[in-house]
Design an enzyme around this catalytic site. Structure first.
Site, short mmCIF file in Angstrom:
data_model
loop_
_atom_site.label_atom_id
_atom_site.label_comp_id
_atom_site.label_asym_id
_atom_site.label_seq_id
_atom_site.Cartn_x
_atom_site.Cartn_y
_atom_site.Cartn_z
N HIS A 164 0.83 -1.22 0.00
CA HIS A 164 0.00 0.00 0.00
C HIS A 164 0.86 1.26 0.00
CE1 HIS A 164 -3.35 -2.47 2.16
NE2 HIS A 164 -3.61 -2.43 0.86
N ARG A 225 -8.73 -11.53 5.06
CA ARG A 225 -7.41 -12.03 5.50
C ARG A 225 -7.28 -11.92 7.02
NH1 ARG A 225 -3.95 -8.29 1.60
NH2 ARG A 225 -5.83 -7.99 0.36
N GLU A 367 -4.89 6.60 -5.28
CA GLU A 367 -3.80 5.80 -5.85
C GLU A 367 -3.58 6.08 -7.33
OE1 GLU A 367 -5.01 1.84 -4.85
OE2 GLU A 367 -3.57 1.73 -3.20
#
Ligand code: ADP
Length: 381
Positions: A164, A225, A367
């Protein structure tokens, strides 16, 4: 100059077109065109992605006259491994290096490679740039890089990388601009809380600690996760007959918010179920925020203090309850929220109380814009 960005993830592909003119652009700048494809299953991803990209210059919603108007294409690549630590113009050797590390992040790196191949076909000869999620963490000191297993692991390339990074870096720069302070003077903890979740400790603009490691599985609890768990559980399960592939699926797809709540990997659905007194959904939220809180404090300890705490990505930007629960335990570090501001965030917002020693900011992840800027910097010379 028009730059196309392909952000190919394991479950979706975002595509955006940015235009860089002669003057200064607002930062962040909005794309002039963007599309998101969510992958459902076994569809032909390459032709689905090709159709979307071809909409840019064909059909009734075209925004450019011909593909030749695109000057460069930037790709998000999740894992750069030890070799690829800066944005780089893609050539056959870079592609090979990306393929070499895809053993560690198979779903993500394969998706990026498919995107690169697709652009080679659709836009032959156009420079392509790879921007890595691991690159920002190249400054991790050795004590935050090497696992305390046998030293030979490190020699074999088993070490912490962190992920990230594109967004952790963007948020740190954005925070300094919003606060009108020098980035070089700030100790910042960034909380990227999306489907994947990670924290970074950023000292004067450099990453010095982070919660993800060799793969994006370490650290915080996430949508599906587990994050960090006792590795003894893995050896126990293996001795009981669980295979490596089964463990992979359990830890990556059947754990986290989904695994505990049994409701969803989506924080909105978990919070709704918790409101309706679903005890396991409440437990999932409580584990998530407990681990988030301890993680933030650990990052602050790595920095020897904390001036700014940033929440970003889907959960970080939109869930006031998550920010509230994490910050409630951090008063001893000087974190105090303004509850009115925290519950009515609109865009990038300072949500700290007037007397909070730590500035608490909500910053939208950008992003694609960050990738476009890096791509522009490399190809416009
Ligand atoms: P990705 O990592 O795929 O880019 P995002 O940054 O879009 O993911 O984050 C997705 C997560 O954001 C999901 O878990 C979703 O539950 C969460 N999210 C989005 N909106 C809200 C909301 N209003 N409240 C709580 N969680 C939200």
């Amino acid at each position: 100059m028009k730059i196309l960005v392909l952000n190919s993830g394991s479950s979706s592909q975002k595509t955006a077109l940015f235009e860089f003119g002669a003057g200064d652009l607002p930062d962040p700048a909005l794309p002039i065109w963007e599309r998101k494809l969510e992958w459902k299953g076994a569809e032909d991803r390459q032709s689905a992605a090709a159709e979307i990209i071809e909409e840019l210059w064909g059909g009734s919603n075209a925004v450019i006259g011909s593909p030749s108007e695109i000057s460069a294409v930037g790709h998000r690549v999740v894992h750069g491994g030890a070799k690829l630590t800066e944005p780089v113009v893609i050539d056959p050797s870079v592609k090979q290096s990306i393929a070499d590390v895809s053993e560690i992040a198979p779903l993500h790196n394969q998706a990026a490679l498919q995107g690169i191949d697709l652009v080679e076909k659709l836009l032959p000869g156009i420079p392509q740039v790879a921007v890595f999620d691991t690159a920002f963490h190249r400054t991790l000191p050795p004590h935050a890089t090497v696992y305390p297993g046998p030293y030979e692991w490190f020699e074999r390339g088993i070490r912490r990388f962190g992920f990230h990074g594109i967004n952790h870096e963007y948020c740190a720069h954005r925070a300094a601009r919003l606060l009108k302070l020098e980035l070089s003077s700030l100790k910042i903890v960034t909380c990227h809380l999306g489907n994947g979740c990670s924290l970074a400790a950023i000292d004067g603009g450099r990453s010095v600690d982070t919660t993800m490691g060799f793969t994006p599985l370490e650290g915080l609890m996430m949508g599906t996760r587990s994050g960090s768990i006792d590795p003894g559980i893995l050896t126990y399960l293996m001795r009981k007959g669980t295979s490596g592939d089964q463990l992979d699926s359990l830890l990556n797809h059947q754990s986290g918010l989904m695994g505990i709540s049994g409701v969803s990997s989506d924080m909105r659905a978990v919070l709704k179920a918790a409101d309706e007194e679903n005890a396991r959904a409440q437990l999932a939220f409580d584990i998530f925020t407990h681990r988030l809180k301890s993680g933030i404090a650990a990052m602050a300890a790595s920095l020897g203090g904390m001036d700014v705490l940033i929440f970003t990505a889907g959960i970080g930007e939109n869930s006031s309850q998550t920010r509230d629960a994490a910050c409630a335990g951090l008063k001893f570090l000087g974190v105090s929220l303004n509850h009115d501001k925290n519950s009515s965030v609109d865009g990038d917002t300072d949500v700290s109380a007037a007397d909070s020693k730590v500035k608490v900011l909500v910053i939208r992840a950008q992003e694609d814009w960050a990738i476009a800027q890096k791509c522009f910097a490399l190809t416009s010379l």
